[in-house]
Design a protein around this motif. Structure first.
Motif, PDB file in Angstrom:
ATOM      1  N   LYS A 144     -14.056 -14.271   3.801  1.00  0.00           N
ATOM      2  CA  LYS A 144     -14.482 -12.879   3.850  1.00  0.00           C
ATOM      3  C   LYS A 144     -13.719 -12.127   4.943  1.00  0.00           C
ATOM      4  N   GLU A 145     -13.490 -12.810   6.070  1.00  0.00           N
ATOM      5  CA  GLU A 145     -12.795 -12.157   7.182  1.00  0.00           C
ATOM      6  C   GLU A 145     -11.372 -11.747   6.785  1.00  0.00           C
ATOM      7  N   GLU A 146     -10.703 -12.618   6.050  1.00  0.00           N
ATOM      8  CA  GLU A 146      -9.346 -12.286   5.607  1.00  0.00           C
ATOM      9  C   GLU A 146      -9.358 -11.110   4.619  1.00  0.00           C
ATOM     10  N   VAL A 147     -10.312 -11.163   3.698  1.00  0.00           N
ATOM     11  CA  VAL A 147     -10.415 -10.105   2.694  1.00  0.00           C
ATOM     12  C   VAL A 147     -10.748  -8.765   3.352  1.00  0.00           C
ATOM     13  N   VAL A 148     -11.686  -8.784   4.308  1.00  0.00           N
ATOM     14  CA  VAL A 148     -12.071  -7.541   4.982  1.00  0.00           C
ATOM     15  C   VAL A 148     -10.894  -7.001   5.806  1.00  0.00           C
ATOM     16  N   GLU A 149     -10.128  -7.882   6.414  1.00  0.00           N
ATOM     17  CA  GLU A 149      -8.975  -7.423   7.190  1.00  0.00           C
ATOM     18  C   GLU A 149      -7.954  -6.737   6.278  1.00  0.00           C
ATOM     19  N   ALA A 150      -7.764  -7.299   5.107  1.00  0.00           N
ATOM     20  CA  ALA A 150      -6.872  -6.645   4.131  1.00  0.00           C
ATOM     21  C   ALA A 150      -7.437  -5.272   3.741  1.00  0.00           C
ATOM     22  N   ALA A 190       0.844  -1.201   0.000  1.00  0.00           N
ATOM     23  CA  ALA A 190       0.000   0.000   0.000  1.00  0.00           C
ATOM     24  C   ALA A 190       0.879   1.250   0.000  1.00  0.00           C
ATOM     25  N   SER A 191       1.924   1.249   0.828  1.00  0.00           N
ATOM     26  CA  SER A 191       2.837   2.395   0.919  1.00  0.00           C
ATOM     27  C   SER A 191       3.598   2.608  -0.384  1.00  0.00           C
ATOM     28  N   LEU A 207      -5.095  -6.859  -4.161  1.00  0.00           N
ATOM     29  CA  LEU A 207      -6.346  -6.245  -3.707  1.00  0.00           C
ATOM     30  C   LEU A 207      -6.086  -4.931  -2.965  1.00  0.00           C
ATOM     31  N   VAL A 208      -5.132  -4.961  -2.049  1.00  0.00           N
ATOM     32  CA  VAL A 208      -4.842  -3.766  -1.256  1.00  0.00           C
ATOM     33  C   VAL A 208      -4.239  -2.656  -2.130  1.00  0.00           C
ATOM     34  N   ALA A 209      -3.350  -3.037  -3.040  1.00  0.00           N
ATOM     35  CA  ALA A 209      -2.795  -2.041  -3.964  1.00  0.00           C
ATOM     36  C   ALA A 209      -3.920  -1.388  -4.768  1.00  0.00           C
TER      37      ALA A 209
END
Lengths: 115, 115, 115, 115, 115, 115
Positions: free
Chosen positions: C79-85, B55-56, C53-55
């Motif tokens: 879903k929990e892993e994806v939402v945490e990301a 992200a950074s 996904l995060v990028a």
């Protein structure tokens, strides 16, 4: 010890002179607008300076932040008002704004020391 | 020779102290969240550090990259894993990420030399 | 009722075919790299999907988020892993990421309903 | 004729409910901060709304712009004040802000018609 | 079938009229500059249109891309030249530019069909 | 007096060597594409360099701007052509581009002095 306020202003002024002496019309008009946009209008100057500061902070432009910090300081905005504006910038723009927040604090300190 | 890891950490710590002593609630809570978000959860710490790093990197925040490089290093991520994460950042974010990649390599080297 | 997953995939596939049939070498190679970068390497596929996904989320590219949500779903990420990301993306990228978070939730729901 | 204000608010509310019912702590706290940051403090609410509006506009987040336009409207800011804030955003952020300016004008019109 | 070129131009013209009739001086001058900057100068019009296109593409402004695609088309630039410019944008700006590339191809097709 | 052109090139070359010796395939191919994309094609090299310059300027990547300034200089582009390209970048990207414009002028001066 180097004075970060003077250093910034000297470089900024010297290079602005070079740019403006080059006579590119589009650039000259943008510089012109940059002065006009912050003049008193429907909104007062202090509010406009804070708008310029927050826009600069979320776009993460250190030099623009410094410029608006100095003008805010000269216009009599308090540190608390400036920090509150920067807190909105940090929330809207995310933690990537934090390094710019550090440099903003350092510059504000230098402004206060220089008076 | 200046140690870029120490320099970075010293400045970061000094300015963070100033910012936090200022007691702006929004900023303090964002700093707090910044610690909590990377704790073990559905994802392990190593994965989260890589997420923070990527992200950074795509947002091109050198200081944020340095911070996550150091934490990644301390958490035992290998250079190969870190570089693979940065390769995704460079692909997604484009060649404008490359100058940040250079500085990331330099900082990782300094982390390895310092141990 | 329109199926937002199918709509997205149909348009994406149709236009990718047009782009690739055009034979611009630079673009074709970037498309190629886009496949290679997410293959198993020092990091496993699930981690790489989350990095993509995060990028995509911090750069606020809805279509890129959708693409990585679908691949994450197919690879068995919860879903929990994806939402945490995505929570890290929202913290790093700020509240401007929230509208993309809304659309990410909507798309994930559609993926679950479609199965 | 679709009402773009209602459509926006309905979708926003429905998806925010989904996101918040998911109980990811980091995301919930960011939503919380998003409320607190715009409360009266050293700066008044109107100024803060304009700061949020300009931050959203230069970061080119249409949904964020709409949200702050509506709150600005409810708080009694005039169109002239709002447009002046957006003119600073357009100058600082460049002509790429113009398409967002078009949609901001359209949304403000809808707010005035709805009353 | 909706004509995406006409739809785009109609909305753009209608909203530009609203914005300009509002008489905010800063905004009006930016609109003015936006015309002047692309006139023949040291660089010819075709080159300037491609510069505007690439700037719009890496900043991922679909409406700005559409505008410069249409002007490029009217100025007689070939699809191959336009695609080559967009390939540089995709390389510099990364894979997040790809969704905008898809929409650019779709819009160029519509321009060719409309003639 | 430090020579900012040499300093830039030395650091760039040294770190690029490190990165490329690391053998990450995705990164190596991106570096490769970065060379190929600017070769003569439907567009000539000068036009492509200006496209790279403007893309770099609006994305506010100083190192990328320096690189394309140097290549533009070596390819025989005049200062007037380069400044005209940068004026479009400043208009499209807004006043936050101005600090990068200052550094671009400084670097171009250094290129001219070095010859």
């Amino acid at each position: 010890m180097p004075n970060i306020v003077e250093e910034f202003n000297d470089y900024r002024e010297r290079m602005n002179d070079k740019i403006l002496s080059d006579n590119n019309k589009v650039i000259k008009r943008i510089f012109n607008l940059d002065t006009n946009a912050y003049l008193e209008g429907a909104l007062d100057i202090k509010t406009k300076e804070l708008l310029g500061l927050v826009a600069s902070a979320v776009l993460r432009c250190d030099d623009c932040v410094k410029y608006h910090l100095e003008t805010s300081y000269r216009e009599g905005l308090t540190k608390e008002e400036v920090v509150e504006a920067l807190s909105i910038a940090t929330l809207v723009g995310g933690t990537i704004v934090i390094p710019h927040l550090r440099r903003a604090y350092e510059f504000w300190d230098a402004l206060e020391q220089q008076g």
